[in-house]
Scaffold this motif. Structure first.
Motif, PDB file in Angstrom:
ATOM      1  N   ASN A  78       0.802  -1.233   0.000  1.00 54.10           N
ATOM      2  CA  ASN A  78       0.000   0.000   0.000  1.00 54.10           C
ATOM      3  C   ASN A  78       0.832   1.280   0.000  1.00 54.10           C
ATOM      4  O   ASN A  78       0.396   2.315   0.495  1.00 54.10           O
ATOM      5  N   THR A  79       2.025   1.224  -0.584  1.00 54.64           N
ATOM      6  CA  THR A  79       2.816   2.428  -0.792  1.00 54.64           C
ATOM      7  C   THR A  79       2.963   2.654  -2.294  1.00 54.64           C
ATOM      8  O   THR A  79       2.788   1.742  -3.095  1.00 54.64           O
ATOM      9  N   TRP A  80       3.265   3.893  -2.656  1.00 61.25           N
ATOM     10  CA  TRP A  80       3.479   4.231  -4.054  1.00 61.25           C
ATOM     11  C   TRP A  80       4.631   5.216  -4.158  1.00 61.25           C
ATOM     12  O   TRP A  80       4.936   5.935  -3.199  1.00 61.25           O
ATOM     13  N   THR A  81       5.276   5.231  -5.319  1.00 64.18           N
ATOM     14  CA  THR A  81       6.291   6.227  -5.646  1.00 64.18           C
ATOM     15  C   THR A  81       6.017   6.718  -7.064  1.00 64.18           C
ATOM     16  O   THR A  81       5.525   5.971  -7.913  1.00 64.18           O
ATOM     17  N   THR A 108       5.979  10.208  -2.868  1.00 63.64           N
ATOM     18  CA  THR A 108       5.700   8.910  -2.254  1.00 63.64           C
ATOM     19  C   THR A 108       4.487   9.044  -1.350  1.00 63.64           C
ATOM     20  O   THR A 108       4.099  10.161  -0.976  1.00 63.64           O
ATOM     21  N   LYS A 110       0.980   6.617   0.718  1.00 63.36           N
ATOM     22  CA  LYS A 110       0.141   5.432   0.908  1.00 63.36           C
ATOM     23  C   LYS A 110      -1.049   5.543  -0.040  1.00 63.36           C
ATOM     24  O   LYS A 110      -1.538   6.640  -0.301  1.00 63.36           O
TER      25      LYS A 110
END
Length: 154
Positions: A78-81, A108, A110
């Motif tokens: 559930n993380t993004w970059t 970055t 969630k």
């Protein structure tokens, strides 16, 4: 007494039918659909421009600027970059604008996903809609501005 029994029976039936289990509201976790790496494939502006001066105008600035790109990674934790080159847009005259690649920014955070809507939970980005393998972020800026960005899953 029959009148009260009838009233009690009808009330009981209505109460029990209103309390039935409704399993149709259980949401299916389809977050696996959105996990992956996406390339920026469109940055659409309000008015078609011929930034590269090849005689062909386009609303999609990726057709006009080779330097424009971005990579969005949606991870299973559930993380993004996101590494994204922004557009610099300056009004020249009328519907013509000086458009060039700006600086690269890294973001970055969630994420959450429900139905077909991806929320990056960040003030820099709106929600995105997943359609097949394409995430679309509606921006809808006024002239001069960006209408939307599209990211296609690799």
């Amino acid at each position: 007494m029959n009148k009260y029994t009838y009233f009690f029976f009808i009330s009981l039936v209505m109460l029990l039918s209103g309390c039935s289990s409704d399993d149709s509201d259980d949401e299916v976790d389809n977050s696996a659909l959105v996990i992956g790496t996406y390339n920026l494939t469109e940055v659409n502006v309000n008015v078609a421009q011929d930034v590269n001066e090849d005689g062909v105008s386009s609303n999609n600035m990726l057709d006009e600027l080779e330097c424009l790109n971005g990579i969005l990674i949606i991870s299973d934790n559930n993380t993004w970059t996101l590494d994204l080159i922004n557009l610099d847009i300056t009004n020249v005259t009328g519907d013509f604008y000086a458009i060039r690649c700006g600086r690269t920014n890294s973001f970055t955070g969630k994420w959450s996903f429900q139905g077909s809507t991806l929320n990056l939970n960040a003030t820099d980005f709106g929600t995105m809609t997943l359609n097949n393998l394409v995430l679309t972020e509606g921006i809808n800026e006024n002239l001069p501005g960006v209408l939307n960005r599209k990211f296609t899953k690799q």
